[in-house]
Scaffold this active site. Structure first.
Site, short mmCIF file in Angstrom:
data_model
loop_
_atom_site.label_atom_id
_atom_site.label_comp_id
_atom_site.label_asym_id
_atom_site.label_seq_id
_atom_site.Cartn_x
_atom_site.Cartn_y
_atom_site.Cartn_z
N TYR A 10 0.81 -1.22 0.00
CA TYR A 10 0.00 0.00 0.00
C TYR A 10 0.85 1.27 0.00
CZ TYR A 10 -4.26 -2.66 0.91
OH TYR A 10 -5.32 -3.51 0.80
N THR A 81 5.56 -3.51 9.49
CA THR A 81 6.11 -3.65 10.84
C THR A 81 4.97 -3.94 11.81
OG1 THR A 81 6.12 -1.22 10.86
CG2 THR A 81 8.25 -2.30 10.82
N LYS A 200 6.23 10.20 14.11
CA LYS A 200 5.26 9.36 13.40
C LYS A 200 4.33 8.62 14.39
CE LYS A 200 3.26 6.48 10.70
NZ LYS A 200 2.41 6.72 9.56
N ASN A 204 -0.10 9.17 15.33
CA ASN A 204 -1.18 8.18 15.41
C ASN A 204 -1.69 8.00 16.83
OD1 ASN A 204 -1.37 7.75 12.70
ND2 ASN A 204 -0.03 5.98 12.66
N ARG A 207 -4.28 10.65 17.67
CA ARG A 207 -5.61 10.31 17.17
C ARG A 207 -6.27 9.24 18.05
NH1 ARG A 207 -7.87 11.89 12.38
NH2 ARG A 207 -8.94 10.00 11.73
N CYS A 254 -2.47 0.95 11.98
CA CYS A 254 -1.65 2.08 12.42
C CYS A 254 -2.09 2.59 13.77
CB CYS A 254 -1.75 3.22 11.40
SG CYS A 254 -1.48 2.66 9.73
N1 SAJ Z 1 -12.07 6.06 14.00
C1 SAJ Z 1 -13.01 6.36 14.98
N2 SAJ Z 1 -13.38 7.66 15.16
C2 SAJ Z 1 -12.85 8.66 14.39
C3 SAJ Z 1 -11.88 8.36 13.41
C4 SAJ Z 1 -11.51 7.04 13.24
O1 SAJ Z 1 -13.52 5.48 15.69
O2 SAJ Z 1 -13.25 9.81 14.59
C5 SAJ Z 1 -11.63 4.66 13.78
C6 SAJ Z 1 -11.86 4.17 12.37
O3 SAJ Z 1 -13.15 3.71 12.17
C7 SAJ Z 1 -10.82 3.06 12.27
C8 SAJ Z 1 -9.65 3.62 13.09
O4 SAJ Z 1 -10.23 4.60 13.94
O5 SAJ Z 1 -11.26 1.86 12.86
C9 SAJ Z 1 -8.52 4.23 12.28
O6 SAJ Z 1 -9.00 4.93 11.14
P1 SAJ Z 1 -8.36 6.26 10.52
O7 SAJ Z 1 -9.10 6.56 9.28
O8 SAJ Z 1 -8.35 7.35 11.52
O9 SAJ Z 1 -6.83 5.91 10.25
P2 SAJ Z 1 -6.01 4.81 9.36
O10 SAJ Z 1 -5.54 3.75 10.31
O11 SAJ Z 1 -6.76 4.37 8.16
O12 SAJ Z 1 -4.75 5.69 8.84
C10 SAJ Z 1 -3.95 6.36 9.77
C11 SAJ Z 1 -3.83 7.80 9.34
N3 SAJ Z 1 -3.37 8.57 10.45
C12 SAJ Z 1 -3.94 9.74 10.81
O13 SAJ Z 1 -4.93 10.19 10.31
C13 SAJ Z 1 -3.21 10.45 11.88
C14 SAJ Z 1 -2.85 7.98 8.19
O14 SAJ Z 1 -2.62 9.34 7.94
C15 SAJ Z 1 -1.53 7.28 8.49
O15 SAJ Z 1 -0.66 7.34 7.40
C16 SAJ Z 1 -1.81 5.84 8.77
O16 SAJ Z 1 -2.70 5.76 9.90
C17 SAJ Z 1 -0.48 5.15 9.05
O17 SAJ Z 1 0.07 4.49 8.16
O18 SAJ Z 1 0.07 5.34 10.13
#
Ligand code: SAJ
Length: 405
Positions: A10, A81, A200, A204, A207, A254
Site C-alpha cells: 500500500y 512492521t 510518526k 497516530n 488520534r 496504524c
Molecule cells: N475512528 C473512529 N473515530 C474517528 C476516526 C476514526 O472510531 O473519529 C476509527 C476508524 O473507524 C478506524 C480507526 O479509527 O477503525 C482508524 O482509522 P483512521 O481513518 O483514523 O486511520 P487509518 O488507520 O486508516 O490511517 C492512519 C492515518 N493517520 C492519521 O490520520 C493520523 C494515516 O494518515 C496514516 O498514514 C496511517 O494511519 C499510518 O500508516 O500510520
C-alpha cells in the site's frame, strides 16, 4: 539517480510509481512473486483513485518490477512492521531482512531510507548494528522517512501531505528532500532519525487518544441519556476544540498498533496512552452490551436474528486488520455466544462464521442490524433497513427511532 523501492504494498507501490512518473529511474522489488507477476502483467493489485493513471505513466517511464534487489543510489524500504502481541513491541523482522538484502547488493555511498513505521530507537538499536557488520558500513547513510497517507486518498496525499525526514547528516537530508520533492508538494522537515521515528508514532497516538476521549464521552452520555453526537458537535464549534467521533472500536494497522510501541517501550510513563488503548479496546464489548439491551427492549430473543453490517476496520476499504467487528466476534466466542450473522459488501471470501455474500439474503435472516461500518453501500440502500431494529454505532443513518452507541 537510481532508486530501488523494497516492498510493493500500500505504501511502497504508490511511492515507486510517483517517483517513476516524476522521471526518476525506479526498480520496484517485492519478495512475493505473484505481486511482481501481477505488476508485470499490467495489474496494480488494489484500487485507489488516480493509481491506474500513475501506473501507466510510470510504465511509460520504464519502471521495472522484480523479486531481486538491485544496485541503486537510494533504497526505500516500505515493508510491514507488525507488533509482537505478547509484549506490544515493534516487530522489525521484515525491515531487518530487507536491510540485510540491501547491504548484500548496495555499493558504498548508498542511502537506505526506511519508510515503515518503527518505534523510537529502532534504527539505532536494531538497524545500525546490522549495517555495521558490513565492510562498506561507514559510507552507508540511514534515513527514516515515515509516510502519512491514508487508504482511500493515497495518491492525493502522497502529493500534498507534509513529510518528515530523519537523518544523521544534513547533506543527506537535502538529497532525500530533493528526491521526494519530485512528487511531493508539501513542506518537508528534516530532523534527526529518532525525532522522525517518535513523531510518526506520536501522530497516530494523538488520534487514538482523541478517539478514546470521544468513546469515553459516549459511555458517559449513555449513562445519563444524553446525545453524545450533539454534545461533540456543539463543543467542536469552539475554535480550539476538535473532538473525533465515537465508534465501535479502533482498527487498522496504524492507530490501533502504534501507541502500543510507546506503551511497550516506556512502561510506567505512557499512562494516558495505555488508558486510551484500553478504552478503545473496550468498545466492542460496550457494543455487545448495547446489543443485549436493545434485543431485550424489542423482544429479539435470539442472537442469530441479529446481523452485523461491516467487517472492515473502516468505511469503503477492503481491509479487515484489527477491525472492531473481528474484535467483537472474538469477544462473543470467548463467552461461548455464537450465531450472530455478518455481512460486508467489500469482503467476498468467507472469513467468519455465518457470513453472507448476498445483502438481501442477510437482511431476510435478521430482525436487528448493527451498523459496525458505514460503507457508502449502506447509506445508498438505507430504505432496505426500514423494518429492522437498528443499532448504528457510526452515527451514519438518519432514521428516527434508531439506537445509537
Ligand atoms: N475512528 C473512529 N473515530 C474517528 C476516526 C476514526 O472510531 O473519529 C476509527 C476508524 O473507524 C478506524 C480507526 O479509527 O477503525 C482508524 O482509522 P483512521 O481513518 O483514523 O486511520 P487509518 O488507520 O486508516 O490511517 C492512519 C492515518 N493517520 C492519521 O490520520 C493520523 C494515516 O494518515 C496514516 O498514514 C496511517 O494511519 C499510518 O500508516 O500510520
Amino acid at each position: 539517480m537510481r532508486v530501488n523501492v523494497i516492498g510493493l504494498g500500500y505504501i511502497g507501490l504508490p511511492t515507486a510509481l510517483m517517483l517513476a512518473a516524476g522521471g526518476t529511474e525506479v526498480v520496484g522489488t517485492d519478495i512475493d512473486q505473484s505481486i511482481v507477476d501481477g505488476l508485470n502483467g499490467g495489474s496494480v493489485g488494489f484500487e485507489e483513485e488516480g493509481l491506474q493513471e500513475l501506473f501507466e505513466k510510470a510504465k511509460s517511464n520504464k519502471i521495472k518490477f522484480t523479486t531481486e534487489y538491485e544496485k541503486a543510489n537510494v533504497y526505500i524500504i516500505a515493508v510491514p512492521t507488525p507488533y509482537v502481541k505478547r509484549n506490544k513491541k515493534v516487530d522489525a523482522t521484515y525491515v531487518k531482512k530487507a536491510v540485510c538484502a540491501v547491504m548484500d547488493v548496495c555499493e558504498s555511498g548508498s542511502i537506505v531510507v526506511i519508510e515503515s513505521t518503527i518505534s523510537p530507537g529502532t534504527i539505532e538499536k536494531q538497524i545500525r548494528p546490522i549495517v555495521r557488520n558490513y565492510e562498506k558500513a561507514k559510507d552507508i547513510h540511514l534515513v527514516h522517512a515515515p509516510e502519512r497517507i491514508i487508504p482511500g486518498r493515497m495518491v492525493y496525499e502522497l502529493k500534498n501531505n507534509n513529510r518528515t525526514i530523519g537523518v544523521d547528516e544534513k547533506s543527506v537530508g537535502q538529497k532525500i528532500k530533493t528526491l521526494y520533492q519530485t512528487f511531493c508538494k508539501g513542506e518537508i522537515t528534516v530532523t534527526s532519525i529518532k525525532t522522525a521515528e517518535m513523531t510518526k508514532v506520536v501522530e497516530n497516538t494523538y488520534r487514538d487518544i482523541n478517539i478514546a476521549f470521544a468513546n469515553e464521552l459516549a459511555k458517559i452520555c449513555r449513562a445519563d441519556n444524553l446525545d453524545v453526537y450533539e454534545i461533540i458537535s456543539i463543543a467542536n464549534m469552539h475554535p480550539r476544540v476538535n473532538i473525533l467521533s465515537p465508534g465501535p472500536g479502533v482498527g487498522g494497522h496504524c492507530i490501533s498498533v502504534d501507541p502500543w510501541f510507546l506503551v511497550g517501550d516506556y512502561p510506567g510513563l505512557a499512562n494516558i496512552i495505555l488508558a486510551a488503548r484500553k478504552i478503545n479496546d473496550s468498545m466492542p464489548e460496550f457494543v455487545l452490551e448495547r446489543i443485549s439491551e436493545i434485543m431485550e427492549d424489542n423482544n429479539v430473543a435470539n442472537v442469530s436474528r441479529v446481523g452485523l453490517y461491516g467487517l472492515t476496520y473502516k468505511e469503503n476499504v477492503d481491509d479487515v486488520r484489527e477491525s472492531p467487528t473481528l474484535q467483537l466476534l472474538a469477544c462473543m466466542k470467548k463467552h461461548l455466544a455464537r450465531g450472530i450473522k455478518v455481512y460486508d459488501p467489500f469482503i467476498h471470501t468467507s472469513i467468519v462464521e455465518n457470513q453472507y455474500q448476498d445483502y438481501k439474503e442477510f437482511l431476510n435472516n435478521v430482525d436487528m442490524v448493527v451498523v459496525m461500518v458505514a460503507h457508502d453501500h449502506l447509506i445508498k440502500n438505507l430504505d432496505l433497513l426500514k423494518d429492522k431494529v437498528i443499532l448504528d454505532t457510526r452515527n451514519a443513518c438518519n432514521y428516527v427511532n434508531i439506537y445509537k452507541l
